[in-house]
Write a protein that holds these residues in place. Sequence first.
Motif, short mmCIF file in Angstrom:
data_model
loop_
_atom_site.label_atom_id
_atom_site.label_comp_id
_atom_site.label_asym_id
_atom_site.label_seq_id
_atom_site.Cartn_x
_atom_site.Cartn_y
_atom_site.Cartn_z
N MET A 112 27.01 95.40 14.32
CA MET A 112 26.62 94.82 15.60
C MET A 112 26.47 93.32 15.39
O MET A 112 25.60 92.88 14.64
CB MET A 112 25.29 95.44 16.06
CG MET A 112 24.83 95.06 17.44
SD MET A 112 23.29 95.92 17.91
CE MET A 112 22.09 95.02 16.90
N ASP A 113 27.35 92.54 15.99
CA ASP A 113 27.37 91.10 15.77
C ASP A 113 26.18 90.43 16.44
O ASP A 113 26.05 90.47 17.66
CB ASP A 113 28.69 90.53 16.31
CG ASP A 113 28.91 89.07 15.94
OD1 ASP A 113 27.96 88.44 15.41
OD2 ASP A 113 30.02 88.57 16.17
N ARG A 127 29.51 89.92 22.25
CA ARG A 127 28.79 90.54 21.13
C ARG A 127 28.43 92.01 21.35
O ARG A 127 28.24 92.74 20.37
CB ARG A 127 27.50 89.76 20.86
CG ARG A 127 27.70 88.29 20.57
CD ARG A 127 28.43 88.08 19.26
NE ARG A 127 28.48 86.67 18.92
CZ ARG A 127 29.61 85.95 18.87
NH1 ARG A 127 30.77 86.52 19.14
NH2 ARG A 127 29.58 84.67 18.54
N ARG A 128 28.35 92.45 22.61
CA ARG A 128 27.87 93.81 22.85
C ARG A 128 28.87 94.69 23.61
O ARG A 128 28.72 95.92 23.58
CB ARG A 128 26.54 93.77 23.63
CG ARG A 128 25.38 93.22 22.82
CD ARG A 128 25.08 94.10 21.63
NE ARG A 128 23.97 93.60 20.84
CZ ARG A 128 24.10 92.83 19.76
NH1 ARG A 128 25.32 92.47 19.35
NH2 ARG A 128 23.05 92.43 19.08
N LEU A 129 29.84 94.11 24.27
CA LEU A 129 30.81 94.94 24.99
C LEU A 129 32.21 94.89 24.36
O LEU A 129 32.76 95.93 24.00
CB LEU A 129 30.87 94.52 26.46
CG LEU A 129 29.58 94.68 27.27
CD1 LEU A 129 29.82 94.33 28.74
CD2 LEU A 129 29.02 96.09 27.15
N GLU A 130 32.77 93.72 24.23
CA GLU A 130 34.16 93.64 23.78
C GLU A 130 34.42 94.29 22.41
O GLU A 130 35.40 95.03 22.27
CB GLU A 130 34.62 92.18 23.74
CG GLU A 130 36.10 92.05 23.39
CD GLU A 130 36.59 90.62 23.44
OE1 GLU A 130 37.78 90.42 23.74
OE2 GLU A 130 35.78 89.71 23.17
N PRO A 131 33.56 94.09 21.38
CA PRO A 131 33.87 94.72 20.09
C PRO A 131 33.97 96.24 20.16
O PRO A 131 34.86 96.85 19.54
CB PRO A 131 32.70 94.28 19.20
CG PRO A 131 32.18 93.03 19.84
CD PRO A 131 32.35 93.25 21.31
N TYR A 132 33.09 96.87 20.93
CA TYR A 132 33.11 98.34 21.01
C TYR A 132 34.19 98.82 21.97
O TYR A 132 34.75 99.91 21.79
CB TYR A 132 31.72 98.84 21.42
CG TYR A 132 30.66 98.35 20.46
CD1 TYR A 132 30.64 98.79 19.13
CD2 TYR A 132 29.73 97.40 20.85
CE1 TYR A 132 29.70 98.31 18.24
CE2 TYR A 132 28.78 96.92 19.97
CZ TYR A 132 28.78 97.37 18.66
OH TYR A 132 27.85 96.89 17.76
N LEU A 133 34.50 98.01 22.98
CA LEU A 133 35.61 98.34 23.87
C LEU A 133 36.91 98.38 23.08
O LEU A 133 37.71 99.33 23.21
CB LEU A 133 35.70 97.30 24.99
CG LEU A 133 36.84 97.46 25.99
CD1 LEU A 133 36.75 98.79 26.73
CD2 LEU A 133 36.83 96.29 26.99
N ASP A 146 41.03 102.12 31.64
CA ASP A 146 39.61 102.04 31.30
C ASP A 146 39.25 100.64 30.82
O ASP A 146 38.23 100.06 31.22
CB ASP A 146 39.27 103.06 30.22
CG ASP A 146 39.67 104.48 30.59
OD1 ASP A 146 39.73 104.77 31.79
OD2 ASP A 146 39.91 105.27 29.66
N VAL A 147 40.09 100.10 29.94
CA VAL A 147 39.87 98.75 29.44
C VAL A 147 39.91 97.75 30.59
O VAL A 147 39.07 96.84 30.68
CB VAL A 147 40.89 98.39 28.36
CG1 VAL A 147 40.79 96.92 27.96
CG2 VAL A 147 40.72 99.29 27.14
N LEU A 242 26.57 103.08 26.13
CA LEU A 242 27.62 104.07 26.44
C LEU A 242 28.90 103.78 25.66
O LEU A 242 29.55 104.70 25.17
CB LEU A 242 27.89 104.09 27.94
CG LEU A 242 26.78 104.73 28.77
CD1 LEU A 242 26.97 104.45 30.25
CD2 LEU A 242 26.74 106.25 28.53
N LEU A 243 29.26 102.51 25.51
CA LEU A 243 30.41 102.16 24.68
C LEU A 243 30.17 102.56 23.22
O LEU A 243 31.07 103.07 22.54
CB LEU A 243 30.69 100.66 24.76
CG LEU A 243 31.62 100.21 25.88
CD1 LEU A 243 31.58 98.69 26.01
CD2 LEU A 243 33.06 100.68 25.61
N VAL A 244 28.97 102.32 22.73
CA VAL A 244 28.63 102.72 21.36
C VAL A 244 28.77 104.23 21.19
O VAL A 244 29.30 104.72 20.19
CB VAL A 244 27.21 102.24 21.00
CG1 VAL A 244 26.72 102.91 19.71
CG2 VAL A 244 27.18 100.73 20.85
N HIS A 245 28.33 104.98 22.20
CA HIS A 245 28.46 106.44 22.12
C HIS A 245 29.92 106.87 22.14
O HIS A 245 30.30 107.84 21.46
CB HIS A 245 27.68 107.10 23.27
CG HIS A 245 26.23 107.29 22.98
ND1 HIS A 245 25.35 106.23 22.89
CD2 HIS A 245 25.50 108.41 22.73
CE1 HIS A 245 24.15 106.69 22.61
NE2 HIS A 245 24.21 108.01 22.51
#
Length: 268
Positions: A112-113, A127-133, A146-147, A242-245
């Motif tokens: 997690m950056d 830092r919280r959406l794009e990396p996991y997307l 979806d993307v 939700l992205l992390v999940h």
Amino acid sequence: MREVRALGAQHAWALERALLADGRTVFVKQASRPLGDVFASEAAGLRWLGEAGPAAEVVAVSPDLLVLAWVDEERPGAEAAEAFGRALAVMHRAGAGAFGAPWPGFIADLPMDNSPEGSWPEWYWSRRLEPYLRRAADAGSLGRADVALLERVRDRLPELAGPAEPPSRIHGDCWSGNVLWSGGSAVLIDPAAHGGHRETDLAMLALFGAPHQDRIIGAYREEWPLAAGWRERVPLHQLNPLLVHVCLFGASYRDGLLTAARAALDAA
């Protein structure tokens, strides 16, 4: 340690209850493979949260071991929920130097950056959406449409984010399983702690439900009122967990993610 009792396993570590030679009972995470800075990050987050809020006490930490003071749990009541709501507001209001943190971050065992960057909308996306997307898309759990839906959220984030707020001292993974009810209030465990938006912790409590949630929120708002429109922004703040999940557990969380993204877009 003596009288060690296995409590199961989670992610890449075994869980144990142990009795120390000095008579203290502790909770132990024992790595099942090399984890790098995962436990050091968790310990740093707990200590930082504990300066201002109800976080579990760190007894010892090493690259393959994390030892916390044992928390005797009790059944949560309305008064405990209100006490926790107030304590959470006080912890948030203690603040942070920037959005992010001065230690490498993890959520579960995913990187997690925590590097700071600009305003909260910019930081939240980068830092919280794009990396996991990208991770979920590369794994095939999310498709091009979806993307594209999440990128529509990106394009409108300054509008969707609501009034600007300074960085708060947040838990970062504040679902009900990381809230242990004890001592007439609650104790926080398993943080992904960082300077963030305080609505993120409240949205995470709502994602899977928390006991006496209305009492928690009511007491929180009495201690530190929330900005207008905070309820409508809940889906926006739920996009990260939700992205992390999706990254951790696959496409079974895809529908929930897309529903939240549409709700975030419709809220403005």
